[in-house]
Design an enzyme around this catalytic site. Structure first.
Site, PDB file in Angstrom:
ATOM      1  N   GLU B 123       0.983  -1.341   0.026  1.00  6.56           N
ATOM      2  CA  GLU B 123       0.078   0.037  -0.035  1.00  6.56           C
ATOM      3  C   GLU B 123       0.935   1.398   0.065  1.00  6.56           C
ATOM      4  O   GLU B 123       1.334   1.769  -1.070  1.00  6.56           O
ATOM      5  CB  GLU B 123      -1.151  -0.118   1.283  1.00  6.56           C
ATOM      6  N   MET B 124       1.048   1.879   1.094  1.00  2.85           N
ATOM      7  CA  MET B 124       1.899   3.136   1.258  1.00  2.85           C
ATOM      8  C   MET B 124       3.256   2.939   1.310  1.00  2.85           C
ATOM      9  O   MET B 124       4.307   3.686   1.025  1.00  2.85           O
ATOM     10  CB  MET B 124       1.360   4.126   2.324  1.00  2.85           C
TER      11      MET B 124
END
Lengths: 329, 329
Positions: B123-124
């Site tokens: 994700e991040m």
């Protein structure tokens, strides 16, 4: 210490008198005049709508983020499928003041510019036909376009016109420097004022002038000394094929430059201090002292104006007939 | 035609009387109560700040887009380096009403949830240490954290606390259905009311109840008939290892479901009509007529409430000491 203070006060006083009598090479930014609020609102929705990209993930605001100085604060941008963009995303703030759009000026105005990234396979990677198909499938967009453009058709022309109209509102008036220009002697400090005097006296204003402090001419990057970069962008030569246009780029605005790092067309420099040093050496043939660089940097930070100030747009939902995004495969 | 109209009026009248005397399984959403506006404002900035990701490109708002029902309207999300996420991003709207967070409920609350995506390599793709290093390098963030948390430290605990506090404001009261629940008989149409009656009578309310119309229990996806999907998510079994928990997921809220397509944990269905059909067959063992599906769908669209309504946040700029994002290599 007392001497410094007195000197600073002296500078402020003399500069006030002088500002009212001498024409400055930089002018204040005028606030946006909105003549068609419905068109601006529609343009704002489109600017934030990732359904104008193939993946359904990238909007204009992805690379011209209005929370971050109208830029993405990356050296070059991230496009469809995480492709690396060829050049630093210029800020959209005050871009209506530019003499042309893109670093090489290949779009005459904001409307022409807005069509580019939508269909660029390295950016939003969509097609203009699919983008308008998506919008046409959404009743609320159909209503908005009809209210603004008085026709049932949704054309690329109308889409880019609305985006450009929104972008024209993205000016940033009332920076501290503008307040100073308008006569408020206390709006900037003595050091910032010294920085401005240096900015003028060493020649930065030759290119960075006007309300946008740039954006109104093309200049060769690396005039006195060549600019070293791995970025293959050729500037205006990419359009004209002429050797004289090699490395000629549009001079970027310095408005909000504190927010629009990293700098230059390749985004290679992250600090204003380094950038001022590079510019002075390569464009003006001058090696500035750290002290002078600090003063010019302090001045540049007074150019941060009022940032976009509006409600986050709420986008109308897709319908059963809306073409679906293609995020993967 | 006249008969239909009279019937509709009759339904409305009777339902009003009934709504005031019978307890409904769905309750109106209460507006957010903001006790600490400075914390909410800080949380809003963090929610929109892509510097909490390795690339500097992905923020909480990328996958929980507040312009689009608090979701990304993609089957599964796009993460760092365009990695394909494992599961559909649930809406952040009204998520404070959930009994736990994530589809499998592995986070107890919003604060615990907020830490997940920052450090998830798909994700991040950042680390909690680097994320707080970035924030610590920015004077305006230091000031905001100090003002809210009364300490010079910026901890992950404070970061996720502020994000959660902002998220708690993202409730969507005053949907047309809520107005009806509160006694405004004209707030929904006769067809929408019939849809609601069906929604109750066939058993959808068994799981989709309460103020969030879901979010308050875990249930097996494919109770009567198995759910066919290529998505490998196992639900709660992924945490407990128990076979009985296979395909047990948190029941999603149906608030704003018109905006949060595509549907189910794999995002495999784009229309509400298909989703209602699948749910009725797989969870309730019922094959609904197109007419009934249409009515339930009409009811579901009355659950769209007031969307987030705030100014776009302006993020404080990075400094010369801020760790740089790593968008490529």
């Amino acid at each position: 210490m007392r001497t410094t203070v007195l000197l600073a006060v002296g500078l402020c006083l003399s500069s006030t008198a002088w500002a009212t009598t001498v024409k400055e090479p930089i002018q204040p930014i005028a606030p946006a005049e909105v003549s068609d609020p419905a068109k601006v609102e529609l343009g704002k929705q489109l600017f934030f709508d990732p359904r104008l990209s193939r993946s359904g993930f990238i909007s204009c605001n992805s690379c011209h983020n209005l929370s971050m100085g109208g830029s993405d604060n990356l050296p070059t941008s991230i496009g469809d499928r995480w492709q690396e963009g060829p050049i630093n995303s210029p800020t959209v703030l005050n871009s209506s003041l530019n003499l042309a759009q893109f670093w090489d000026g290949r779009a005459a105005d904001l409307k022409e510019q807005a069509a580019g990234p939508i269909a660029n396979p390295k950016e939003m990677a969509f097609t203009h036909i699919l983008a308008t198909d998506v919008l046409r499938s959404i009743p609320q967009y159909r209503e908005s376009f009809k209210a603004v453009y008085k026709t049932d058709e949704i054309t690329l022309d109308a889409v880019t016109d609305a985006i450009a109209e929104f972008e024209k509102t993205l000016v940033t008036p009332n920076s501290r420097f503008d307040l100073w220009l308008k006569g408020d002697a206390k709006a900037i400090s003595a050091v910032e004022l010294e920085g401005y005097q240096l900015f003028k006296s060493i020649g930065c204003v030759a290119c960075h002038n006007g309300p946008a402090v740039g954006g109104n001419s093309f200049q060769k990057m690396g005039l006195v000394e060549p600019y070293q970069t791995k970025n293959p962008a050729e500037g205006v030569a990419g359009l004209t094929g002429k050797d004289v246009d090699r490395f000629r780029f549009k001079v970027p605005t310095l408005r909000n430059v504190e927010l629009t790092y990293p700098y230059f067309h390749d985004g290679a420099y992250w600090t204003l201090e380094e950038s001022v040093d590079v510019m002075a050496r390569l464009q003006l043939g001058r090696k500035l002292s750290d002290d002078d660089i600090g003063k010019i940097t302090a001045f540049l930070k007074t150019l941060t104006g009022e940032q976009p100030n509006f409600q986050i747009p709420i986008l109308p939902p897709s319908t059963n007939n809306t073409p679906r995004p293609v995020p993967f495969e």
